[in-house]
Design a protein around this motif. Sequence first.
Motif, PDB file in Angstrom:
ATOM      1  N   LEU A   1       0.826  -1.204   0.000  1.00  0.00           N
ATOM      2  CA  LEU A   1       0.000   0.000   0.000  1.00  0.00           C
ATOM      3  C   LEU A   1       0.864   1.260   0.000  1.00  0.00           C
ATOM      4  CD1 LEU A   1      -2.623  -1.139   2.667  1.00  0.00           C
ATOM      5  CD2 LEU A   1      -2.836  -1.232   0.175  1.00  0.00           C
ATOM      6  N   GLY A   2       2.183   1.062  -0.086  1.00  0.00           N
ATOM      7  CA  GLY A   2       3.113   2.183  -0.051  1.00  0.00           C
ATOM      8  C   GLY A   2       3.452   2.593   1.366  1.00  0.00           C
ATOM      9  N   TYR A   3       4.540   3.296   1.502  1.00  0.00           N
ATOM     10  CA  TYR A   3       5.008   3.796   2.796  1.00  0.00           C
ATOM     11  C   TYR A   3       5.203   2.679   3.828  1.00  0.00           C
ATOM     12  CZ  TYR A   3       3.623   8.175   0.672  1.00  0.00           C
ATOM     13  OH  TYR A   3       3.482   9.225  -0.191  1.00  0.00           O
ATOM     14  N   GLY A   4       5.525   1.486   3.351  1.00  0.00           N
ATOM     15  CA  GLY A   4       5.803   0.365   4.243  1.00  0.00           C
ATOM     16  C   GLY A   4       4.576  -0.343   4.781  1.00  0.00           C
ATOM     17  N   LYS A   5       3.381   0.045   4.306  1.00  0.00           N
ATOM     18  CA  LYS A   5       2.140  -0.596   4.768  1.00  0.00           C
ATOM     19  C   LYS A   5       1.729  -1.676   3.776  1.00  0.00           C
ATOM     20  CE  LYS A   5       0.538   3.469   7.220  1.00  0.00           C
ATOM     21  NZ  LYS A   5      -0.516   4.466   7.346  1.00  0.00           N
ATOM     22  N   TRP A   6       1.022  -2.702   4.298  1.00  0.00           N
ATOM     23  CA  TRP A   6       0.659  -3.848   3.484  1.00  0.00           C
ATOM     24  C   TRP A   6      -0.789  -4.257   3.714  1.00  0.00           C
ATOM     25  CZ3 TRP A   6       4.129  -6.104   0.136  1.00  0.00           C
ATOM     26  CH2 TRP A   6       5.461  -5.709   0.273  1.00  0.00           C
ATOM     27  N   GLN A   7      -1.413  -4.772   2.653  1.00  0.00           N
ATOM     28  CA  GLN A   7      -2.685  -5.463   2.790  1.00  0.00           C
ATOM     29  C   GLN A   7      -2.356  -6.943   2.695  1.00  0.00           C
ATOM     30  OE1 GLN A   7      -6.091  -3.909   0.910  1.00  0.00           O
ATOM     31  NE2 GLN A   7      -7.229  -5.835   1.025  1.00  0.00           N
ATOM     32  N   ILE A   8      -2.800  -7.702   3.683  1.00  0.00           N
ATOM     33  CA  ILE A   8      -2.431  -9.111   3.806  1.00  0.00           C
ATOM     34  C   ILE A   8      -3.692  -9.961   3.760  1.00  0.00           C
ATOM     35  CG2 ILE A   8      -1.373 -10.822   5.336  1.00  0.00           C
ATOM     36  CD1 ILE A   8       0.267  -8.464   6.535  1.00  0.00           C
ATOM     37  N   GLU A   9      -3.706 -10.935   2.857  1.00  0.00           N
ATOM     38  CA  GLU A   9      -4.808 -11.889   2.810  1.00  0.00           C
ATOM     39  C   GLU A   9      -4.330 -13.187   3.440  1.00  0.00           C
ATOM     40  OE1 GLU A   9      -7.840 -14.227  -0.229  1.00  0.00           O
ATOM     41  OE2 GLU A   9      -6.523 -12.668  -1.016  1.00  0.00           O
ATOM     42  N   LEU A  10      -5.120 -13.707   4.369  1.00  0.00           N
ATOM     43  CA  LEU A  10      -4.790 -14.969   5.034  1.00  0.00           C
ATOM     44  C   LEU A  10      -5.383 -16.133   4.257  1.00  0.00           C
ATOM     45  CD1 LEU A  10      -5.460 -13.924   8.746  1.00  0.00           C
ATOM     46  CD2 LEU A  10      -3.384 -13.649   7.382  1.00  0.00           C
ATOM     47  N   GLU A  11      -4.979 -17.335   4.627  1.00  0.00           N
ATOM     48  CA  GLU A  11      -5.453 -18.540   3.934  1.00  0.00           C
ATOM     49  C   GLU A  11      -6.974 -18.677   3.925  1.00  0.00           C
ATOM     50  OE1 GLU A  11      -2.031 -21.866   4.680  1.00  0.00           O
ATOM     51  OE2 GLU A  11      -3.275 -21.297   6.394  1.00  0.00           O
ATOM     52  N   ASP A  12      -7.638 -18.206   4.980  1.00  0.00           N
ATOM     53  CA  ASP A  12      -9.095 -18.336   5.049  1.00  0.00           C
ATOM     54  C   ASP A  12      -9.825 -17.216   4.313  1.00  0.00           C
ATOM     55  OD1 ASP A  12      -8.699 -16.188   6.744  1.00  0.00           O
ATOM     56  OD2 ASP A  12      -9.712 -17.083   8.471  1.00  0.00           O
ATOM     57  N   GLY A  13      -9.080 -16.315   3.656  1.00  0.00           N
ATOM     58  CA  GLY A  13      -9.676 -15.223   2.895  1.00  0.00           C
ATOM     59  C   GLY A  13      -9.805 -13.917   3.664  1.00  0.00           C
ATOM     60  N   ALA A  14      -9.496 -13.931   4.958  1.00  0.00           N
ATOM     61  CA  ALA A  14      -9.578 -12.707   5.761  1.00  0.00           C
ATOM     62  C   ALA A  14      -8.548 -11.695   5.268  1.00  0.00           C
ATOM     63  CB  ALA A  14      -9.332 -13.026   7.230  1.00  0.00           C
ATOM     64  N   GLN A  15      -8.962 -10.443   5.171  1.00  0.00           N
ATOM     65  CA  GLN A  15      -8.089  -9.366   4.707  1.00  0.00           C
ATOM     66  C   GLN A  15      -7.730  -8.477   5.899  1.00  0.00           C
ATOM     67  OE1 GLN A  15      -7.200  -8.547   1.382  1.00  0.00           O
ATOM     68  NE2 GLN A  15      -8.125 -10.426   0.634  1.00  0.00           N
ATOM     69  N   TRP A  16      -6.445  -8.265   6.105  1.00  0.00           N
ATOM     70  CA  TRP A  16      -5.939  -7.405   7.169  1.00  0.00           C
ATOM     71  C   TRP A  16      -5.032  -6.362   6.540  1.00  0.00           C
ATOM     72  CZ3 TRP A  16      -6.905  -7.801  12.473  1.00  0.00           C
ATOM     73  CH2 TRP A  16      -7.664  -8.898  12.851  1.00  0.00           C
ATOM     74  N   MET A  17      -4.909  -5.220   7.207  1.00  0.00           N
ATOM     75  CA  MET A  17      -4.041  -4.158   6.729  1.00  0.00           C
ATOM     76  C   MET A  17      -3.155  -3.709   7.884  1.00  0.00           C
ATOM     77  SD  MET A  17      -5.193  -0.545   5.063  1.00  0.00           S
ATOM     78  CE  MET A  17      -5.481   0.359   6.562  1.00  0.00           C
ATOM     79  N   THR A  18      -1.881  -3.473   7.593  1.00  0.00           N
ATOM     80  CA  THR A  18      -1.018  -2.907   8.621  1.00  0.00           C
ATOM     81  C   THR A  18      -1.327  -1.418   8.686  1.00  0.00           C
ATOM     82  OG1 THR A  18       0.816  -2.466   7.096  1.00  0.00           O
ATOM     83  CG2 THR A  18       0.799  -4.609   8.195  1.00  0.00           C
ATOM     84  N   THR A  19      -1.402  -0.871   9.878  1.00  0.00           N
ATOM     85  CA  THR A  19      -1.707   0.558  10.018  1.00  0.00           C
ATOM     86  C   THR A  19      -0.456   1.362  10.339  1.00  0.00           C
ATOM     87  OG1 THR A  19      -2.305   0.274  12.337  1.00  0.00           O
ATOM     88  CG2 THR A  19      -4.080   0.126  10.721  1.00  0.00           C
ATOM     89  N   GLU A  20       0.662   0.675  10.401  1.00  0.00           N
ATOM     90  CA  GLU A  20       1.963   1.334  10.549  1.00  0.00           C
ATOM     91  C   GLU A  20       2.949   0.611   9.638  1.00  0.00           C
ATOM     92  OE1 GLU A  20       2.960   1.110  14.681  1.00  0.00           O
ATOM     93  OE2 GLU A  20       3.114  -1.044  14.686  1.00  0.00           O
ATOM     94  N   ALA A  21       4.023   1.246   9.343  1.00  0.00           N
ATOM     95  CA  ALA A  21       4.993   0.696   8.398  1.00  0.00           C
ATOM     96  C   ALA A  21       5.684  -0.546   8.950  1.00  0.00           C
ATOM     97  CB  ALA A  21       6.038   1.752   8.057  1.00  0.00           C
TER      98      ALA A  21
END
Length: 181
Positions: A123-143
């Motif tokens: 997502l830029g600036y060291g942040k990531w959107q992460i999809e887990l094996e079960d389909g859950a989507q998480w986002m880091t809110t810090e770098a």
Amino acid sequence: MKCGYRWLWITALPLLAGPVQAAPKAKPPQAELFTNLLQCRSITADADRLACFDRQVGAMEAASQRDEVVVLDKGELNKTRKTLFGFSFPKLPFLAGGDDADETREVEGVSHIQAKIASLRSLGYGKWQIELEDGAQWMTTEAVTGRSPKVGQSIEIKRAAMGSFMGKIEGGRTIRMKRVS
């Protein structure tokens, strides 16, 4: 000076009253179909009791086919709690941890999850959107500093203070995260 003693007496009064007992927790309401089925047991005549059971089981089966009622065992309920981890819901009795005697249980019954990363998106600036094996989507809110996350790495996400979540990607430091879908 007289006023100070009165204040002390008023603040100490609740301490003298003794421990407060919590009111017994009411059981969540049961579905009418289920209570009707249970009432069949009180019928003494065998033929009538069997007819009642057949009628009520038929009604439950029809409701299940219309997706009006769902029956889950404890294993399926725990799986459901894990897939919902990270979302905010009202306090629902069927998602609660269960017996109040166990004070360490979380409201949703799950305090952390451990999973593998299925896909990543920067997502830029060291942040990531992460999809887990079960389909859950998480986002880091810090770098994420240091090593970037990779598909296949394990991640542990824990409940943190004030409704937030902390995630630790294999070999990395703990970072703040939020559930996005």
